[in-house]
Design an enzyme around this catalytic site. Structure first.
Site, mmCIF file in Angstrom:
data_model
loop_
_atom_site.group_PDB
_atom_site.id
_atom_site.type_symbol
_atom_site.label_atom_id
_atom_site.label_comp_id
_atom_site.label_asym_id
_atom_site.label_seq_id
_atom_site.Cartn_x
_atom_site.Cartn_y
_atom_site.Cartn_z
ATOM 1 N N GLU A 13 -0.131 -7.003 -10.329
ATOM 2 C CA GLU A 13 -1.431 -6.373 -10.064
ATOM 3 C C GLU A 13 -2.391 -6.489 -11.249
ATOM 4 O O GLU A 13 -3.607 -6.395 -11.063
ATOM 5 C CB GLU A 13 -1.220 -4.910 -9.634
ATOM 6 C CG GLU A 13 -0.567 -4.824 -8.254
ATOM 7 C CD GLU A 13 -0.172 -3.423 -7.824
ATOM 8 O OE1 GLU A 13 -0.199 -3.140 -6.622
ATOM 9 O OE2 GLU A 13 0.186 -2.596 -8.692
ATOM 10 N N MET A 19 1.859 4.111 -3.614
ATOM 11 C CA MET A 19 2.804 4.954 -4.351
ATOM 12 C C MET A 19 2.270 5.478 -5.692
ATOM 13 O O MET A 19 3.037 6.046 -6.460
ATOM 14 C CB MET A 19 4.112 4.177 -4.578
ATOM 15 C CG MET A 19 4.774 3.742 -3.275
ATOM 16 S SD MET A 19 6.276 2.761 -3.491
ATOM 17 C CE MET A 19 7.388 3.984 -4.164
ATOM 18 N N GLU A 20 0.969 5.285 -5.974
ATOM 19 C CA GLU A 20 0.448 5.699 -7.288
ATOM 20 C C GLU A 20 -0.921 6.362 -7.284
ATOM 21 O O GLU A 20 -1.243 7.124 -8.224
ATOM 22 C CB GLU A 20 0.374 4.496 -8.254
ATOM 23 C CG GLU A 20 1.695 3.811 -8.549
ATOM 24 C CD GLU A 20 2.102 2.755 -7.523
ATOM 25 O OE1 GLU A 20 1.209 2.338 -6.745
ATOM 26 O OE2 GLU A 20 3.276 2.358 -7.470
ATOM 27 N N ASP A 38 0.619 -5.333 3.609
ATOM 28 C CA ASP A 38 1.559 -5.153 4.730
ATOM 29 C C ASP A 38 1.069 -4.013 5.623
ATOM 30 O O ASP A 38 0.105 -3.333 5.291
ATOM 31 C CB ASP A 38 2.970 -4.844 4.199
ATOM 32 C CG ASP A 38 2.992 -3.587 3.347
ATOM 33 O OD1 ASP A 38 2.838 -3.702 2.114
ATOM 34 O OD2 ASP A 38 3.109 -2.482 3.906
HETATM 35 O O1 OS5 Z 1 3.832 -0.016 -6.434
HETATM 36 C C1 OS5 Z 1 4.448 0.096 -5.170
HETATM 37 C C2 OS5 Z 1 3.450 0.628 -4.186
HETATM 38 N N1 OS5 Z 1 2.646 -0.539 -3.888
HETATM 39 C C3 OS5 Z 1 1.707 -0.391 -2.755
HETATM 40 C C4 OS5 Z 1 2.309 -0.622 -1.395
HETATM 41 C C5 OS5 Z 1 3.068 0.281 -0.665
HETATM 42 N N2 OS5 Z 1 3.506 1.521 -0.947
HETATM 43 C C6 OS5 Z 1 4.242 2.160 0.002
HETATM 44 N N3 OS5 Z 1 4.569 1.615 1.181
HETATM 45 C C7 OS5 Z 1 4.111 0.379 1.505
HETATM 46 N N4 OS5 Z 1 4.414 -0.135 2.704
HETATM 47 C C8 OS5 Z 1 3.334 -0.319 0.570
HETATM 48 N N5 OS5 Z 1 2.769 -1.542 0.569
HETATM 49 C C9 OS5 Z 1 2.144 -1.731 -0.628
HETATM 50 C C10 OS5 Z 1 3.503 -1.675 -3.924
HETATM 51 C C11 OS5 Z 1 4.773 -1.267 -4.612
HETATM 52 C C12 OS5 Z 1 5.888 -1.222 -3.608
HETATM 53 S S1 OS5 Z 1 7.493 -1.097 -4.271
HETATM 54 C C13 OS5 Z 1 7.907 -2.782 -4.358
HETATM 55 C C14 OS5 Z 1 9.144 -3.050 -5.196
HETATM 56 C C15 OS5 Z 1 9.431 -4.516 -5.172
HETATM 57 C C16 OS5 Z 1 10.383 -4.988 -6.242
HETATM 58 N N6 OS5 Z 1 11.580 -4.504 -6.479
HETATM 59 N N7 OS5 Z 1 12.139 -5.202 -7.453
HETATM 60 N N8 OS5 Z 1 11.288 -6.111 -7.819
HETATM 61 C C17 OS5 Z 1 10.174 -6.028 -7.092
HETATM 62 C C18 OS5 Z 1 11.599 -7.101 -8.873
HETATM 63 C C19 OS5 Z 1 11.492 -6.532 -10.261
HETATM 64 C C20 OS5 Z 1 12.605 -6.477 -11.072
HETATM 65 C C21 OS5 Z 1 12.512 -5.955 -12.358
HETATM 66 C C22 OS5 Z 1 11.276 -5.495 -12.836
HETATM 67 C C23 OS5 Z 1 10.160 -5.554 -12.031
HETATM 68 C C24 OS5 Z 1 10.266 -6.096 -10.745
#
Ligand code: OS5
Length: 230
Positions: free
Chosen positions: A12, A172-173, A196
């Site tokens: 982001e 989520m923030e 999404d």
């Molecule tokens: O920041 C989180 C909220 N964001 C907006 C969002 C959202 N929130 C809630 N529900 C939805 N349907 C949403 N759509 C968009 C996006 C983000 C979601 S949590 C995504 C986690 C994905 C992830 N997990 N592991 N990695 C990526 C790899 C990684 C590994 C180590 C360090 C960093 C990343």
């Protein structure tokens, strides 16, 4: 005047760092802060990590430690409103925490005593975003954003959030950043591009569109910065 630009995930803020070019990095309280001069204005840029706790820490640090006087959030979101499609931009008029629940004591969802269900974003920054949208020839929707410590990938949960909070998008923030800025009197602006539809396909859609939607949001935010500098 120093402006904070924050996101939750590296993707982001990556397009923003690319745009500013040179920056100084500082490690503070478990995060990296990027300080840059952009068209004569001081910027502090960071991603918080995911969720309300980490975003609270980062927003507080940007205001209290780095002295930011305005905060702009750039990122992606899940759509609730049928009108929002992948890549569309939504500006938060107000934000609420959908997972805050002391209803057992007769309070509404999202409310705690001495708090409020909704925190309103800065009207001047929202007005500025309308000018930017016009100049860019982009249609940007305004609406309510609901925040919680949950990646929503479920139609029933999404619809419940939509109905209870009148929310158009979820993430989520945003609401935790809003609470911090409101408490510290720092004008704030939350922009999200849809990645999404918060339904059973959400994680696949998110993976596919995180980067392109993050770029959409970041480009708009940098045009806002250009306007603020003018
Ligand atoms: O920041 C989180 C909220 N964001 C907006 C969002 C959202 N929130 C809630 N529900 C939805 N349907 C949403 N759509 C968009 C996006 C983000 C979601 S949590 C995504 C986690 C994905 C992830 N997990 N592991 N990695 C990526 C790899 C990684 C590994 C180590 C360090 C960093 C990343």
């Amino acid at each position: 005047m120093k402006i904070a630009i924050m996101g939750a995930m590296p993707e982001e803020i990556a397009p923003i760092l690319e745009k500013v070019g040179e920056y100084k990095t500082t490690k503070y309280a478990g995060n990296i802060y990027y300080e840059a001069k952009y068209n004569g204005v001081d910027l502090v840029i960071a991603y918080s990590k995911i969720g309300k706790v980490f975003s609270t820490l980062t927003a507080t640090t940007m205001c209290e430690h780095f002295g930011a006087k305005k905060l702009l959030f750039s990122g992606v979101a899940g759509a609730i409103s049928e009108k929002l499609k992948v890549g569309d931009l939504i500006v938060a008029t107000k934000l609420a925490q959908h997972d805050l629940d002391i209803t057992a004591f007769g309070h509404p969802f999202g409310y705690v005593p001495e708090g409020a269900v909704y925190v309103e974003a800065d009207k001047e920054l929202i007005d500025l975003s309308k000018e930017v949208a016009k100049e860019m020839g982009k249609s940007v929707q305004e609406g309510i954003i609901a925040t919680g410590d949950q990646f929503v990938a479920d139609e029933k949960r999404k619809n419940w959030i939509g109905e209870k909070f009148g929310a158009d998008a979820l993430e989520m923030e945003g609401a935790s950043v809003a609470v911090v800025c409101d408490a510290l009197d720092v004008p704030f602006f939350i922009l999200r591009a849809i990645s999404d539809a918060a339904d059973m396909d959400a994680s696949f859609s998110f993976d596919e569109f995180l980067e392109t939607s993050a770029v959409e949001s970041a480009e708009f935010i940098m045009k806002m910065v250009d306007k603020l500098v003018d």
